[in-house]
Structures are given as structure tokens and as C-alpha cells.
Design a protein around this motif. Structure first.
Motif, mmCIF file in Angstrom:
data_model
loop_
_atom_site.group_PDB
_atom_site.id
_atom_site.type_symbol
_atom_site.label_atom_id
_atom_site.label_comp_id
_atom_site.label_asym_id
_atom_site.label_seq_id
_atom_site.Cartn_x
_atom_site.Cartn_y
_atom_site.Cartn_z
ATOM 1 N N UNK A 54 0.892 -1.382 -0.083
ATOM 2 C CA UNK A 54 -0.040 0.130 -0.185
ATOM 3 C C UNK A 54 0.879 1.367 0.022
ATOM 4 N N UNK A 55 0.150 2.300 -0.509
ATOM 5 C CA UNK A 55 1.218 3.507 -0.203
ATOM 6 C C UNK A 55 1.242 4.109 1.216
ATOM 7 N N UNK A 56 2.169 4.707 1.490
ATOM 8 C CA UNK A 56 2.550 5.132 2.865
ATOM 9 C C UNK A 56 2.927 6.591 2.828
ATOM 10 N N UNK A 57 2.358 7.446 3.476
ATOM 11 C CA UNK A 57 3.037 8.758 3.724
ATOM 12 C C UNK A 57 3.842 9.099 5.071
ATOM 13 N N UNK A 58 4.712 9.275 5.279
ATOM 14 C CA UNK A 58 5.428 9.566 6.447
ATOM 15 C C UNK A 58 5.014 10.587 7.336
ATOM 16 N N UNK A 59 4.817 10.280 8.372
ATOM 17 C CA UNK A 59 4.546 11.192 9.431
ATOM 18 C C UNK A 59 5.720 12.734 9.429
ATOM 19 N N UNK A 60 4.863 13.526 9.188
ATOM 20 C CA UNK A 60 5.849 14.797 9.087
ATOM 21 C C UNK A 60 6.945 15.169 10.551
ATOM 22 N N UNK A 61 6.009 14.675 11.545
ATOM 23 C CA UNK A 61 6.867 15.013 12.860
ATOM 24 C C UNK A 61 7.786 14.035 13.342
ATOM 25 N N UNK A 62 7.957 12.719 12.371
ATOM 26 C CA UNK A 62 9.026 11.924 12.530
ATOM 27 C C UNK A 62 9.991 12.092 11.252
ATOM 28 N N UNK A 63 11.394 12.597 11.576
ATOM 29 C CA UNK A 63 12.093 12.413 10.384
ATOM 30 C C UNK A 63 12.819 11.073 9.796
ATOM 31 N N UNK A 64 12.616 10.031 10.750
ATOM 32 C CA UNK A 64 13.086 8.840 10.435
ATOM 33 C C UNK A 64 12.114 7.887 9.578
ATOM 34 N N UNK A 65 11.081 8.296 9.282
ATOM 35 C CA UNK A 65 9.770 7.659 8.642
ATOM 36 C C UNK A 65 10.269 7.929 7.137
ATOM 37 N N UNK A 66 10.012 6.867 6.347
ATOM 38 C CA UNK A 66 9.869 7.201 4.679
ATOM 39 C C UNK A 66 8.786 7.009 4.049
#
Length: 265
Positions: free
Chosen positions: A213-225
Motif C-alpha cells: 500500500x502507499x504510505x505517507x511519512x509522519x511529518x513529525x518523525x524524520x526517520x519515517x520514509x
């Protein structure tokens, strides 16, 4: 949580079923007013309840939170279905035309509510869920998309607790005394690993995974992609519920494991 009108009008299933739902309720309401002397008080209550239920569906669509509130909506729809069926049987046998028309309107409502049970109850990958765009938008924190371990995207949080397998079973990582929580420990550990290590184009020991599925990183967590559906990435570390991955543009970060599936190299 923003309200976007286009979410309602861009899906013909949503606009069609809700139009029929509201149409049935309006017909029932108008016919009931015409013959109000013959309408029971409980009928007014169920019509008001169904109007609020229809409003809740519209708001969930406009705010893109159908997946988050699907269980609550299913419960509300179940109450509406069971309560409405008795009123249909009562007024359909009436000799008055307006009362029979009111019963017909409630039948339309019953059919549309039953359809919404199928929509909200459908799992990811099913035809009806795909047709209605369910479970495909990660920004809603979609509940109901489960991986092999039973974890759902809606259950994921900023904690990113990393469970590692030991001889005695899966044990949580214990945060050192100088960190406020396991969240700070794991985040700092991952950040340090990303900044201090140079990843090759094809990381040693890594394997390819495809995004379900598509995933949008949490803007508050720089570690997510962020990634798109069917995007292929390298999995560097799969020891936790959040995997460390490397994208084709060499971006390294963490992604929810139940959004990925391993593929042959």
C-alpha cells in the motif's frame, strides 16, 4: 483533519449510495409529516437516528476517516438496520398511500445501510474495498489492514518499539537511563546508525520488498520514509515491527512492516 468535498464527489459509489440513502430518508420524513397522526413516536426517533447516521458517514468520508471509525460506524449501522426493519413491516401494510410511501423510503434506507455494512466490513484487497478506495490511504491511519502478525496500521504509533527475538522469546529493548523512553532510545539509535554508516547501492544481507500500500511519512518523525504502492525497496533490518529500508534514491529510513512484502531478488 481536513474536510475535502472532492473525497465525496470523486467516488461514484459514495455519492450514489448516499444520495439514495438521503432520498429514502427525505421521502419517509415528508410522508410521515403528511400523515403524522398515524406515525408512532418511535418512528420519528428512528428517522432522526438514521439522519444522524447518514451525516456521520458523510463526515467520515470528507475527513478521510472511514477506516478509523469503521467499527463504530458498523455498530451504528447494525442498530439502524435492526430498528428500521420493524417500522417497514408496520407501515407497508397500511391502507394510506403516504404511509406506504414512507415504508418504501425506509426500504431504500435499509438496502443502502446493508451495502455500507459490506463496504466497511470488507478486508484489504477485496473487490468492494478496492472499488470504494478503502484501506489504500495511509494518512487516515487505516485500521483493518493486518499483516501476518495481526498488527494493524491503525495500531501503529510514534513509539516504534523494537522487539528483538532472543532464546526466551521476543523481548522489548530496554531504554538506557539517560533516555526518557524507549521511543527516544530507538529513534536516537536509528538516527545514529543512518548518519554514521554509508550504505552501498545494494546493502549486504538486505533483500527486496514491495509495498502493498502507499504510505505517507509522519511529518513529525524524520526517520519515517514515504513510498508508493508497488514501490520496491531494500530491507536492511527487519527485526522489529518498523523495518529499516533503503529506497531507490538512496533514502534510508523506517517503514511499517505490514505495508511491505518480501519479493525474490
Amino acid at each position: 483533519m481536513s474536510i475535502q468535498i472532492k473525497r465525496l464527489f470523486s467516488n461514484p459509489i459514495f455519492i450514489g449510495t448516499l444520495t439514495l440513502l438521503y432520498g429514502g430518508l427525505i421521502v419517509s420524513l415528508v410522508c410521515g409529516i403528511i400523515k403524522s397522526i398515524y406515525v408512532a413516536a418511535t418512528t420519528w426517533f428512528i428517522i432522526a437516528y438514521l439522519l444522524l447516521l447518514a451525516l456521520a458517514l458523510v463526515l467520515a468520508i470528507l475527513t478521510n476517516t472511514l477506516n478509523q471509525y469503521r467499527l463504530a460506524l458498523l455498530t451504528m449501522i447494525g442498530v439502524g438496520l435492526s430498528s428500521n426493519i420493524g417500522h417497514i413491516g408496520y407501515y407497508i401494510n397500511a391502507r394510506s398511500g403516504p404511509l406506504q410511501a414512507m415504508s418504501a423510503g425506509l426500504i431504500f434506507v435499509e438496502i443502502m445501510l446493508f451495502f455500507w455494512v459490506l463496504v466497511l466490513g470488507s478486508g484489504p484487497g477485496t473487490y468492494l474495498a478496492s472499488l470504494c478506495g478503502m484501506h489504500g490511504d495511509s494518512s487516515s491511519g487505516s485500521a483493518g489492514v493486518a499483516n501476518d502478525g495481526g498488527m494493524q496500521p491503525g495500531d501503529m504509533s510514534m513509539k516504534h518499539i523494537n522487539y528483538r527475538t532472543t532464546m526466551g522469546g521476543a523481548q522489548p529493548v530496554v531504554a538506557p537511563a539517560n533516555t526518557s523512553s524507549i521511543t527516544d532510545y530507538y529513534t536516537s539509535e536509528l538516527t545514529q546508525s543512518i548518519m554514521t554508516s554509508k550504505q552501498p547501492e545494494s546493502p549486504t544481507g538486505a533483500y527486496k520488498a514491495r509495498a502493498l500500500y502507499a504510505y505517507d511519512a509522519n511529518p513529525d518523525d524524520p526517520n519515517e520514509v514515504s513510498f508508493a504502492k508497488d514501490e520496491v525497496m531494500y530491507v536492511i533490518d527487519d527485526s522489529g515491527k518498523w523495518w529499516q529500508v533503503k529506497k531507490s534514491d538512496s533514502t534510508v529510513g523506517i517503514a511499517p512492516s505490514n505495508y511491505l512484502t518480501r519479493i525474490a531478488s
